[in-house]
Scaffold this motif. Structure first.
Motif, PDB file in Angstrom:
ATOM      1  N   ILE A  99      11.819   5.182   3.895  1.00  0.00           N
ATOM      2  CA  ILE A  99      10.863   6.017   4.638  1.00  0.00           C
ATOM      3  C   ILE A  99      11.143   7.493   4.380  1.00  0.00           C
ATOM      4  CG2 ILE A  99      10.168   6.767   6.962  1.00  0.00           C
ATOM      5  CD1 ILE A  99      10.531   3.787   7.829  1.00  0.00           C
ATOM      6  N   MET A 100      12.405   7.881   4.460  1.00  0.00           N
ATOM      7  CA  MET A 100      12.754   9.289   4.231  1.00  0.00           C
ATOM      8  C   MET A 100      12.429   9.722   2.794  1.00  0.00           C
ATOM      9  SD  MET A 100      13.827  10.597   7.054  1.00  0.00           S
ATOM     10  CE  MET A 100      12.479   9.691   7.755  1.00  0.00           C
ATOM     11  N   ALA A 101      12.673   8.829   1.842  1.00  0.00           N
ATOM     12  CA  ALA A 101      12.374   9.148   0.436  1.00  0.00           C
ATOM     13  C   ALA A 101      10.860   9.222   0.216  1.00  0.00           C
ATOM     14  CB  ALA A 101      13.002   8.102  -0.476  1.00  0.00           C
ATOM     15  N   PHE A 102      10.116   8.303   0.809  1.00  0.00           N
ATOM     16  CA  PHE A 102       8.659   8.312   0.658  1.00  0.00           C
ATOM     17  C   PHE A 102       8.050   9.542   1.311  1.00  0.00           C
ATOM     18  CE2 PHE A 102       7.250   3.643  -0.193  1.00  0.00           C
ATOM     19  CZ  PHE A 102       8.111   3.561  -1.271  1.00  0.00           C
ATOM     20  N   SER A 108       3.307   8.961 -11.587  1.00  0.00           N
ATOM     21  CA  SER A 108       3.915   8.079 -12.588  1.00  0.00           C
ATOM     22  C   SER A 108       5.129   7.381 -11.984  1.00  0.00           C
ATOM     23  CB  SER A 108       4.349   8.866 -13.820  1.00  0.00           C
ATOM     24  OG  SER A 108       5.475   9.664 -13.531  1.00  0.00           O
ATOM     25  N   PHE A 109       5.561   6.333 -12.677  1.00  0.00           N
ATOM     26  CA  PHE A 109       6.780   5.651 -12.251  1.00  0.00           C
ATOM     27  C   PHE A 109       8.000   6.545 -12.482  1.00  0.00           C
ATOM     28  CE2 PHE A 109       4.042   1.906 -12.645  1.00  0.00           C
ATOM     29  CZ  PHE A 109       4.313   1.293 -11.444  1.00  0.00           C
ATOM     30  N   ASP A 110       7.952   7.369 -13.515  1.00  0.00           N
ATOM     31  CA  ASP A 110       9.072   8.280 -13.787  1.00  0.00           C
ATOM     32  C   ASP A 110       9.300   9.238 -12.627  1.00  0.00           C
ATOM     33  OD1 ASP A 110       9.447   7.140 -16.261  1.00  0.00           O
ATOM     34  OD2 ASP A 110       8.403   8.727 -17.354  1.00  0.00           O
ATOM     35  N   LYS A 111       8.224   9.782 -12.095  1.00  0.00           N
ATOM     36  CA  LYS A 111       8.339  10.772 -11.025  1.00  0.00           C
ATOM     37  C   LYS A 111       8.666  10.147  -9.671  1.00  0.00           C
ATOM     38  CE  LYS A 111       5.229  13.993 -13.298  1.00  0.00           C
ATOM     39  NZ  LYS A 111       3.866  14.540 -13.289  1.00  0.00           N
ATOM     40  N   ALA A 112       8.394   8.866  -9.505  1.00  0.00           N
ATOM     41  CA  ALA A 112       8.661   8.189  -8.236  1.00  0.00           C
ATOM     42  C   ALA A 112       9.752   7.130  -8.395  1.00  0.00           C
ATOM     43  CB  ALA A 112       7.381   7.544  -7.706  1.00  0.00           C
ATOM     44  N   GLY A 113      10.492   7.184  -9.489  1.00  0.00           N
ATOM     45  CA  GLY A 113      11.470   6.145  -9.799  1.00  0.00           C
ATOM     46  C   GLY A 113      12.527   5.935  -8.734  1.00  0.00           C
ATOM     47  N   GLY A 114      13.112   7.007  -8.228  1.00  0.00           N
ATOM     48  CA  GLY A 114      14.152   6.889  -7.208  1.00  0.00           C
ATOM     49  C   GLY A 114      13.614   6.293  -5.920  1.00  0.00           C
ATOM     50  N   GLN A 115      12.452   6.757  -5.512  1.00  0.00           N
ATOM     51  CA  GLN A 115      11.843   6.252  -4.287  1.00  0.00           C
ATOM     52  C   GLN A 115      11.464   4.779  -4.437  1.00  0.00           C
ATOM     53  OE1 GLN A 115      11.085   9.130  -5.824  1.00  0.00           O
ATOM     54  NE2 GLN A 115      11.323  10.720  -4.290  1.00  0.00           N
ATOM     55  N   LEU A 116      10.905   4.425  -5.584  1.00  0.00           N
ATOM     56  CA  LEU A 116      10.506   3.034  -5.786  1.00  0.00           C
ATOM     57  C   LEU A 116      11.716   2.122  -5.985  1.00  0.00           C
ATOM     58  CD1 LEU A 116       7.264   3.580  -7.877  1.00  0.00           C
ATOM     59  CD2 LEU A 116       7.453   2.950  -5.459  1.00  0.00           C
ATOM     60  N   ILE A 139       0.840  -1.198   0.000  1.00  0.00           N
ATOM     61  CA  ILE A 139       0.000   0.000   0.000  1.00  0.00           C
ATOM     62  C   ILE A 139       0.875   1.249   0.000  1.00  0.00           C
ATOM     63  CG2 ILE A 139      -1.722   1.326   1.314  1.00  0.00           C
ATOM     64  CD1 ILE A 139      -2.816  -1.243  -0.039  1.00  0.00           C
ATOM     65  N   SER A 140       1.935   1.225   0.773  1.00  0.00           N
ATOM     66  CA  SER A 140       2.856   2.351   0.857  1.00  0.00           C
ATOM     67  C   SER A 140       3.480   2.670  -0.503  1.00  0.00           C
ATOM     68  CB  SER A 140       3.943   2.041   1.889  1.00  0.00           C
ATOM     69  OG  SER A 140       4.878   3.079   1.960  1.00  0.00           O
ATOM     70  N   ALA A 141       3.998   1.655  -1.174  1.00  0.00           N
ATOM     71  CA  ALA A 141       4.614   1.868  -2.488  1.00  0.00           C
ATOM     72  C   ALA A 141       3.581   2.371  -3.493  1.00  0.00           C
ATOM     73  CB  ALA A 141       5.260   0.583  -2.989  1.00  0.00           C
ATOM     74  N   ILE A 180       7.221  12.472  -0.800  1.00  0.00           N
ATOM     75  CA  ILE A 180       6.106  12.372  -1.750  1.00  0.00           C
ATOM     76  C   ILE A 180       4.771  12.202  -1.043  1.00  0.00           C
ATOM     77  CG2 ILE A 180       5.088  10.954  -3.583  1.00  0.00           C
ATOM     78  CD1 ILE A 180       7.848  10.475  -4.660  1.00  0.00           C
ATOM     79  N   ASP A 181       4.719  11.306  -0.041  1.00  0.00           N
ATOM     80  CA  ASP A 181       3.444  11.007   0.599  1.00  0.00           C
ATOM     81  C   ASP A 181       3.698  10.623   2.060  1.00  0.00           C
ATOM     82  OD1 ASP A 181       0.408   9.850  -0.468  1.00  0.00           O
ATOM     83  OD2 ASP A 181       1.141   9.258   1.506  1.00  0.00           O
ATOM     84  N   ARG A 182       3.221  11.447   2.957  1.00  0.00           N
ATOM     85  CA  ARG A 182       3.461  11.241   4.390  1.00  0.00           C
ATOM     86  C   ARG A 182       2.862   9.930   4.890  1.00  0.00           C
ATOM     87  NH1 ARG A 182       1.182  13.683   9.623  1.00  0.00           N
ATOM     88  NH2 ARG A 182       2.985  13.582  10.976  1.00  0.00           N
ATOM     89  N   LEU A 183       1.647   9.619   4.458  1.00  0.00           N
ATOM     90  CA  LEU A 183       1.015   8.372   4.884  1.00  0.00           C
ATOM     91  C   LEU A 183       1.828   7.163   4.422  1.00  0.00           C
ATOM     92  CD1 LEU A 183      -1.256   6.784   6.207  1.00  0.00           C
ATOM     93  CD2 LEU A 183      -2.571   7.031   4.065  1.00  0.00           C
ATOM     94  N   ALA A 184       2.343   7.216   3.210  1.00  0.00           N
ATOM     95  CA  ALA A 184       3.165   6.113   2.696  1.00  0.00           C
ATOM     96  C   ALA A 184       4.378   5.885   3.591  1.00  0.00           C
ATOM     97  CB  ALA A 184       3.608   6.402   1.266  1.00  0.00           C
ATOM     98  N   ALA A 185       5.007   6.958   4.028  1.00  0.00           N
ATOM     99  CA  ALA A 185       6.159   6.843   4.926  1.00  0.00           C
ATOM    100  C   ALA A 185       5.731   6.269   6.273  1.00  0.00           C
ATOM    101  CB  ALA A 185       6.822   8.206   5.101  1.00  0.00           C
TER     102      ALA A 185
END
Length: 176
Positions: free
Chosen positions: A141-144, A92-100, A81-83, A147-152
């Protein structure tokens, strides 16, 4: 020449996200990927948990065997769910590529720990893997969080359990 100002309602708002069908497909994709890793870790673990692992001296606070799959299934669900939230919020995957990519790295380390500890029966080497996993989860966690506090926040129980697993790993290595 005048510059156009954004509408006050749009300031700070994300652009429209992915379609519902794409979003659900990605959610199920994240769930599948994470649970495939969990299933693989469980398959490796099952090769030793009823034999070799039972012969080991365990540190205090070592839970009963049945607790591990229950906790891990819950944590794998939260991880997926977090990812998915990071992907969806980024758009998009492009915008979240480093975090993912960090997420994928910690997932690989998660599986590696089971392979090293249970498959290779090497608690001492597993200490190195679990310490790397602890760091990778923290970095994720720090990378997430960017982008999204709940995800972290959804990854915090995973970090807590992995820190407990670190204690257990070190304890088993020292006691055996």
């Amino acid at each position: 020449m005048t510059t156009e100002r954004p509408s006050p309602r749009m300031v700070g708002k994300a652009s429209p996200g992915p379609s519902t069908i794409l979003s659900l497909a990605c959610l199920f994709g994240f769930l599948a990927a994470v649970f495939i890793v969990g299933w693989s870790a469980g398959a490796v673990t099952s090769t030793s948990v009823g034999g070799w692992y039972e012969t080991l001296v365990k540190p205090p606070l070592n839970p009963d065997r049945w607790i591990f799959p229950v906790v891990w299934n819950f944590l794998y669900f939260l991880m997926a769910i977090s990812a998915w939230l990071v992907w969806r919020t980024a758009g998009s995957f492009d915008k979240a590529g480093g975090q993912l990519a960090l997420f994928g790295m910690q997932l690989a380390l998660n599986l590696s720990w089971s392979i090293v500890f249970f498959g290779l029966k090497s608690p001492a080497l597993a200490i190195l893997v679990v310490l790397a996993l602890d760091g990778a989860i923290w970095l994720t966690i720090m990378a997430f969080l960017k982008i999204d506090r709940l995800a972290a926040l959804l990854l915090l129980p995973y970090l807590a359990w992995t820190l407990f697993a670190t204690y257990l790993t070190i304890g088993v290595a020292l006691l055996n």
